[in-house]
Design an enzyme around this catalytic site. Structure first.
Site, PDB file in Angstrom:
ATOM      1  N   SER A 124     -76.002  -3.802 -67.501  1.00 53.45           N
ATOM      2  CA  SER A 124     -75.559  -2.739 -68.395  1.00 53.45           C
ATOM      3  C   SER A 124     -75.120  -1.525 -67.593  1.00 53.45           C
ATOM      4  O   SER A 124     -75.669  -1.245 -66.509  1.00 53.45           O
ATOM      5  CB  SER A 124     -76.739  -2.349 -69.280  1.00 53.45           C
ATOM      6  OG  SER A 124     -76.475  -1.135 -69.933  1.00 53.45           O
ATOM      7  N   TYR A 149     -85.967   0.358 -70.222  1.00 51.17           N
ATOM      8  CA  TYR A 149     -85.002  -0.725 -70.448  1.00 51.17           C
ATOM      9  C   TYR A 149     -83.970  -0.749 -69.311  1.00 51.17           C
ATOM     10  O   TYR A 149     -83.679  -1.797 -68.731  1.00 51.17           O
ATOM     11  CB  TYR A 149     -84.301  -0.522 -71.810  1.00 51.17           C
ATOM     12  CG  TYR A 149     -82.956  -1.173 -71.887  1.00 51.17           C
ATOM     13  CD1 TYR A 149     -82.843  -2.555 -72.042  1.00 51.17           C
ATOM     14  CD2 TYR A 149     -81.772  -0.429 -71.776  1.00 51.17           C
ATOM     15  CE1 TYR A 149     -81.593  -3.167 -72.073  1.00 51.17           C
ATOM     16  CE2 TYR A 149     -80.531  -1.032 -71.811  1.00 51.17           C
ATOM     17  CZ  TYR A 149     -80.447  -2.401 -71.962  1.00 51.17           C
ATOM     18  OH  TYR A 149     -79.210  -2.993 -71.986  1.00 51.17           O
ATOM     19  N   LYS A 153     -83.010  -3.652 -66.123  1.00 55.10           N
ATOM     20  CA  LYS A 153     -81.693  -4.171 -65.714  1.00 55.10           C
ATOM     21  C   LYS A 153     -81.467  -3.885 -64.224  1.00 55.10           C
ATOM     22  O   LYS A 153     -80.960  -4.727 -63.483  1.00 55.10           O
ATOM     23  CB  LYS A 153     -80.578  -3.535 -66.553  1.00 55.10           C
ATOM     24  CG  LYS A 153     -80.617  -3.890 -68.030  1.00 55.10           C
ATOM     25  CD  LYS A 153     -80.331  -5.355 -68.260  1.00 55.10           C
ATOM     26  CE  LYS A 153     -80.354  -5.745 -69.727  1.00 55.10           C
ATOM     27  NZ  LYS A 153     -80.283  -7.195 -69.932  1.00 55.10           N
TER      28      LYS A 153
HETATM   29  N1  UFG Z   1     -74.753   8.540 -81.422  1.00 55.24           N
HETATM   30  C1  UFG Z   1     -74.784   9.456 -82.446  1.00 55.24           C
HETATM   31  N2  UFG Z   1     -75.487   9.141 -83.575  1.00 55.24           N
HETATM   32  C2  UFG Z   1     -76.136   7.956 -83.719  1.00 55.24           C
HETATM   33  C3  UFG Z   1     -76.097   6.998 -82.665  1.00 55.24           C
HETATM   34  C4  UFG Z   1     -75.397   7.343 -81.516  1.00 55.24           C
HETATM   35  O1  UFG Z   1     -74.204  10.540 -82.352  1.00 55.24           O
HETATM   36  O2  UFG Z   1     -76.767   7.720 -84.781  1.00 55.24           O
HETATM   37  C5  UFG Z   1     -73.977   8.867 -80.204  1.00 55.24           C
HETATM   38  C6  UFG Z   1     -74.803   8.949 -78.935  1.00 55.24           C
HETATM   39  O3  UFG Z   1     -75.347  10.231 -78.783  1.00 55.24           O
HETATM   40  C7  UFG Z   1     -73.774   8.575 -77.861  1.00 55.24           C
HETATM   41  C8  UFG Z   1     -72.862   7.597 -78.596  1.00 55.24           C
HETATM   42  O4  UFG Z   1     -73.059   7.812 -79.980  1.00 55.24           O
HETATM   43  O5  UFG Z   1     -73.011   9.707 -77.521  1.00 55.24           O
HETATM   44  C9  UFG Z   1     -73.162   6.148 -78.279  1.00 55.24           C
HETATM   45  O6  UFG Z   1     -74.533   5.889 -78.517  1.00 55.24           O
HETATM   46  P1  UFG Z   1     -75.109   4.402 -78.603  1.00 55.24           P
HETATM   47  O7  UFG Z   1     -76.563   4.504 -78.933  1.00 55.24           O
HETATM   48  O8  UFG Z   1     -74.261   3.561 -79.491  1.00 55.24           O
HETATM   49  O9  UFG Z   1     -74.882   3.837 -77.127  1.00 55.24           O
HETATM   50  P2  UFG Z   1     -75.388   4.401 -75.715  1.00 55.24           P
HETATM   51  O10 UFG Z   1     -74.177   4.739 -74.924  1.00 55.24           O
HETATM   52  O11 UFG Z   1     -76.431   5.431 -75.853  1.00 55.24           O
HETATM   53  O12 UFG Z   1     -76.135   3.122 -75.151  1.00 55.24           O
HETATM   54  C10 UFG Z   1     -75.466   1.892 -75.033  1.00 55.24           C
HETATM   55  C11 UFG Z   1     -76.446   0.750 -75.234  1.00 55.24           C
HETATM   56  C12 UFG Z   1     -77.426   0.684 -74.117  1.00 55.24           C
HETATM   57  C13 UFG Z   1     -76.739   0.695 -72.822  1.00 55.24           C
HETATM   58  C14 UFG Z   1     -75.781   1.839 -72.702  1.00 55.24           C
HETATM   59  C15 UFG Z   1     -74.958   1.676 -71.450  1.00 55.24           C
HETATM   60  O13 UFG Z   1     -77.164   0.899 -76.439  1.00 55.24           O
HETATM   61  O14 UFG Z   1     -78.133  -0.530 -74.228  1.00 55.24           O
HETATM   62  O15 UFG Z   1     -74.871   1.840 -73.801  1.00 55.24           O
HETATM   63  O16 UFG Z   1     -74.391   2.865 -71.069  1.00 55.24           O
HETATM   64  F1  UFG Z   1     -77.642   0.773 -71.845  1.00 55.24           F
END
Ligand code: UFG
Length: 338
Positions: A124, A149, A153
């Protein structure tokens, strides 16, 4: 090739099953269904017209894994199985370390004992931690992760690199995924999170379908074009095709390669919300809330290495991702549960 997919019923894995079968490979699945449903495999069979051999077992269970390897001859393994919720990993770190590390160690031991030494691993972009600069290249130094997590990885990448040094017959591809969204264009398979989604796209689709009231945008004071977090969203079908390319690559090489699977383009949270509303003609009410701990301003890939080594690049657009996510959610409002 005959390919074993651990955690094969999950979101990315089920889409990979489809692409492998359509490329003429055979697949065998092992899954304990802790975070997936056998129904996804039934639907893969429906999409492809192929039968899938599947085993219900835990990859940590060495006897069960030995039996699977005794009964089959595999040309390669794609190791998807693992716990993956960032927030949960902070609350129950031991379970994450035990499960993700043990399953990988058990798998590699069983593979080595059965003479199968080709492995594609689901890593990831989380291993990059807080990026010092973007786009992220595979050779950049990883300072450390922001949650257990991510560390699992990171540690597994290290274990597999050490394995290849010790035994040069191995061929290992470490795929660093960015943010997979979308669904198969049939609308029959897609992401089916249990409980309230942690990730942005499933949250948006559940708001749009009326299961959740509104989206909370986690912070609008990031150093990005509109203040909301920027990520590299990649269509899950493109990602799945990246696995087919990685298996082909692993079959003709030895050694260990780290490869980003991303598009190279970053979109903000509000870019995604606005595109989703525009493409699907639905409402997605949102409020802006505080930042989520551990989130970074911007994270997107340099995808050049995947293009060079695998001959692969992402082809689908943001509109495809929004349309396909919505087709899946709107035709399966309760996921695989019938
Ligand atoms: N976000 C919101 N509201 C929400 C959910 C997310 O504003 O309800 C925002 C987050 O702050 C972030 C973006 O949307 O800016 C993406 O968030 P995600 O949770 O969809 O994804 P992440 O980038 O945080 O994490 C994902 C995977 C992880 C992985 C990571 C790799 O969930 O498993 O990408 O960079 F490790």
């Amino acid at each position: 090739m005959n390919i074993l997919l651990t955690g094969g019923a999950g979101f990315i894995a089920s889409h990979t099953c489809v692409e492998l079968l359509e490329a003429g490979h055979q697949v065998v699945v092992v899954d304990n269904y802790v975070n997936s449903q056998p129904e996804s495999l039934r639907r893969v069979e429906e999409i492809t017209g192929c039968k899938i051999k599947s085993y219900e077992a835990d990859v940590c269970d060495k006897d069960a894994m030995n039996r699977i390897f005794d009964e089959n001859t595999f040309d390669a393994v794609i190791h998807f199985a693992g716990l993956k919720a960032v927030g949960e990993s902070v609350s129950i770190p031991l379970r994450y370390y035990r499960n993700n590390l043990d399953s990988t160690l058990t798998l590699c031991e069983v593979m080595a004992e059965h003479g199968c030494k080709r492995l594609v691993f689901s890593s990831s972009a989380t291993v990059y931690g807080e990026p010092e600069e973007v786009p992220l290249r595979e050779d950049m130094f990883c300072k450390g992760c922001t949650n257990p997590y991510g560390w699992t990885k990171y540690m597994i990448e290290k274990i597999l690199q050490d394995l290849v040094v010790a035994d040069p017959e191995w061929s290992v591809v470490l795929l660093r995924y960015f943010n997979p969204i979308g669904a198969h264009e049939s609308g029959r398979i897609g992401e089916d999170p249990s409980g309230i989604p942690n990730n942005l796209m499933p949250y948006i689709t559940e708001v749009a379908v009326g299961k959740l009231d509104h989206l909370t945008v986690y912070g609008d004071d990031y150093d990005t074009h509109d203040g909301t977090g920027v990520r590299d969203y990649i269509h899950v079908v493109d990602l799945a095709k990246g696995h087919v390319a990685a298996c082909n690559y692993a079959a003709k090489t030895t050694g260990c390669e780290i490869i980003n699977l991303g598009t190279g383009t970053g979109y903000s949270v509000l870019d995604i919300v606005h595109a989703f509303v525009r493409v699907n003609h639905v409402n997605v009410p949102y409020v802006v809330g505080p930042r989520r701990p551990g989130d970074v301003d911007a994270c997107f890939a340099d995808p050049a290495k995947a293009q060079k080594l695998l001959g692969w690049r992402a082809e689908k657009t943001l509109e495809d991702m929004c349309r396909d996510s919505w087709r899946w959610q709107s035709s399966n409002p309760n996921g695989y549960e019938k």
